[in-house]
Design a protein around this motif. Structure first.
Motif, PDB file in Angstrom:
ATOM      1  N   LEU B  51      -6.860  10.899  55.312  1.00 15.95           N
ATOM      2  CA  LEU B  51      -7.554  12.160  55.022  1.00 15.95           C
ATOM      3  C   LEU B  51      -7.210  13.202  56.089  1.00 15.95           C
ATOM      4  N   ILE B  52      -7.247  12.810  57.368  1.00 16.66           N
ATOM      5  CA  ILE B  52      -6.961  13.763  58.441  1.00 16.66           C
ATOM      6  C   ILE B  52      -5.479  14.137  58.439  1.00 16.66           C
ATOM      7  N   ASP B  54      -3.783  14.325  55.863  1.00 17.41           N
ATOM      8  CA  ASP B  54      -3.612  15.036  54.588  1.00 17.41           C
ATOM      9  C   ASP B  54      -2.434  14.478  53.777  1.00 17.41           C
ATOM     10  N   VAL B  57      -4.223   8.757  50.099  1.00 19.14           N
ATOM     11  CA  VAL B  57      -4.748   7.546  50.732  1.00 19.14           C
ATOM     12  C   VAL B  57      -3.932   6.342  50.281  1.00 19.14           C
ATOM     13  N   PHE B 116       2.693  14.470  63.378  1.00 21.74           N
ATOM     14  CA  PHE B 116       1.382  15.114  63.261  1.00 21.74           C
ATOM     15  C   PHE B 116       0.648  15.091  64.599  1.00 21.74           C
TER      16      PHE B 116
END
Lengths: 209, 209, 209
Positions: B51-52, B54, B57, B116
């Motif tokens: 989720l973080i 993006d 899942v 990221f």
């Protein structure tokens, strides 16, 4: 049908916000906390679903869900002494069952329509739509939540979501009646659980030590 | 190697689901609650990471993680009286350590590969992959979680994630052996902690008042 | 102005990390747990906001927030006996109020600028930016959180976010002074609450039974 469906989800939103406020009101809470917990309970499950689904959260697209949850929370806080009376309280248990059935069916169909994580995700996120908001509420309010209780709350919801996912998979032409039927199944089972105060049988439960 | 890596992560999934059920079984829980907490523990950390990050899942793309967590949770619930015996229980502590080491390495590499939030995010989300599911489980089950405990659980994981991020940054040609080494480091440290029942030294801890 | 704004948010990050560590230090926690809870408190609210907004989380784009929260948490852990003295502690309450006011204004403006879920989402996510990290901290640390307390914490923040959303909607040319004014309003109300130890009036509160 779209309009009726939307009206029903708004009714579910009202039900969840009101029952949330009634659930926490005896723990010592102010109006602001009641509003926050009412809104979180009403839209929290759908928010988790939409975040995992990676689609815009539903209440940002149609803010009437927030407006309705806000009004319902304020109403429940102000009218708490009337609403908490025994017969009113059990009326709201049935309305909560209605909300849970609506949210479960709507969540399952939404995830299915995105073809997301079939066949598990429609069931998982349908259940999450129905119970997620209540779980967050109980965690924030320091209450024992339904996963740790023997009340048959999530099991009827899960049965309905599994059945609906099977219908959408193998009998897509019965989508409309299947949704209605699974809604009725979840609501009917929950109503029976509330009326007869059924709990999970011993065999499926471990004892707290 | 891909296949072995995937098999190991599935093994970690089994370990996390089983240890989750064994952790909550003495608090009075039904089969359904056991399944929900088993699945959340097994996939919750990776879900927070994705989720973080993006990205979709991981369990929506490959639903075998859900299937495996579901089966392992049901198995652990049914076989709980056998599994909770002393020597079986400590066996599962080591398997849990294996799962944590696998999830930490896999999470760190995945976040690194997306470039990221370097250099912090691979460490933070590697740790989150390994401990996030257990934290959600403990919050939902009303248990004291590992952040509030003196057991050396997250520290070995963090050391491994920091070292792996350093290797990926400065020695990218050692990616494969670096991953293996950090996996071995985390598992080895955790195994030592379990075997010698090590706790955080007084100097690094405050006393509960 | 950009630079001053960024410096102020970094100051808020320091304030949140330090007050988080001081809040949990008397529950028996190790250095690692202090760092995790310090970072989560400092960036958790903004992370929830960015996830719901579906934009990259702010600390992945500018990792200095993590670096600052990490340093502040270590500092607070090491200097805890000095910082926990009565006058230092109340100094940090004011710095926490500064952080909350900054985060609320910054969160509201960010959500507004994305035109997301108007008019509710800027208020909801502005409040979430300011209080979300503290809520996660209290849930993980097993503490009673601010929603269940009668301290006037979230109400001044919400007032400021509502007023700022109204200004951005109807008086967009006063965006700059409106932001400053709402920051001053939130900080001023919080400072008054801390100084005079104000609580929510009885009429707006239910008694814990």
């Amino acid at each position: 049908m779209q309009t009726i469906g939307e009206l029903l989800v708004l009714l579910g939103t009202v039900a969840f916000a009101v029952t949330a406020v009634l659930a926490v009101v005896d723990r010592g809470i102010d109006l602001f906390g009641a509003i926050v917990l009412g809104i979180i309970t009403a839209v929290g499950g759908g928010t988790i679903r939409d975040l995992i689904l990676d689609v815009p959260v539903f209440w940002a697209i149609d803010t009437s869900y927030i407006w309705v949850a806000l009004m319902a929370s304020v109403f429940a806080f102000l009218a708490r002494s009337v609403l908490a009376r025994k017969h009113m309280n059990s009326l709201f248990l049935y309305i909560d069952a209605l909300g849970a059935a609506l949210f479960a069916v709507q969540g399952t169909v939404k995830v299915w329509d995105y073809g997301f994580g079939l066949p598990f995700a429609p069931v998982m996120l349908g259940v999450a739509t129905a119970i997620g908001g209540g779980l967050i509420r109980d965690v924030l309010a320091g209450r024992r939540n339904l996963l740790m209780s023997r009340e048959l709350y999530a099991v009827p919801i899960t049965l309905g979501c599994v059945l609906l996912t099977l219908i959408l998979s193998y009998l897509p032409e019965y989508r409309y009646y299947g949704s209605l039927g699974c809604f009725a199944l979840i609501f009917g089972l929950r109503a029976g659980v509330i009326y007869w105060q059924l709990i999970v049988p011993d065999w499926f439960t471990t004892k707290a030590r």
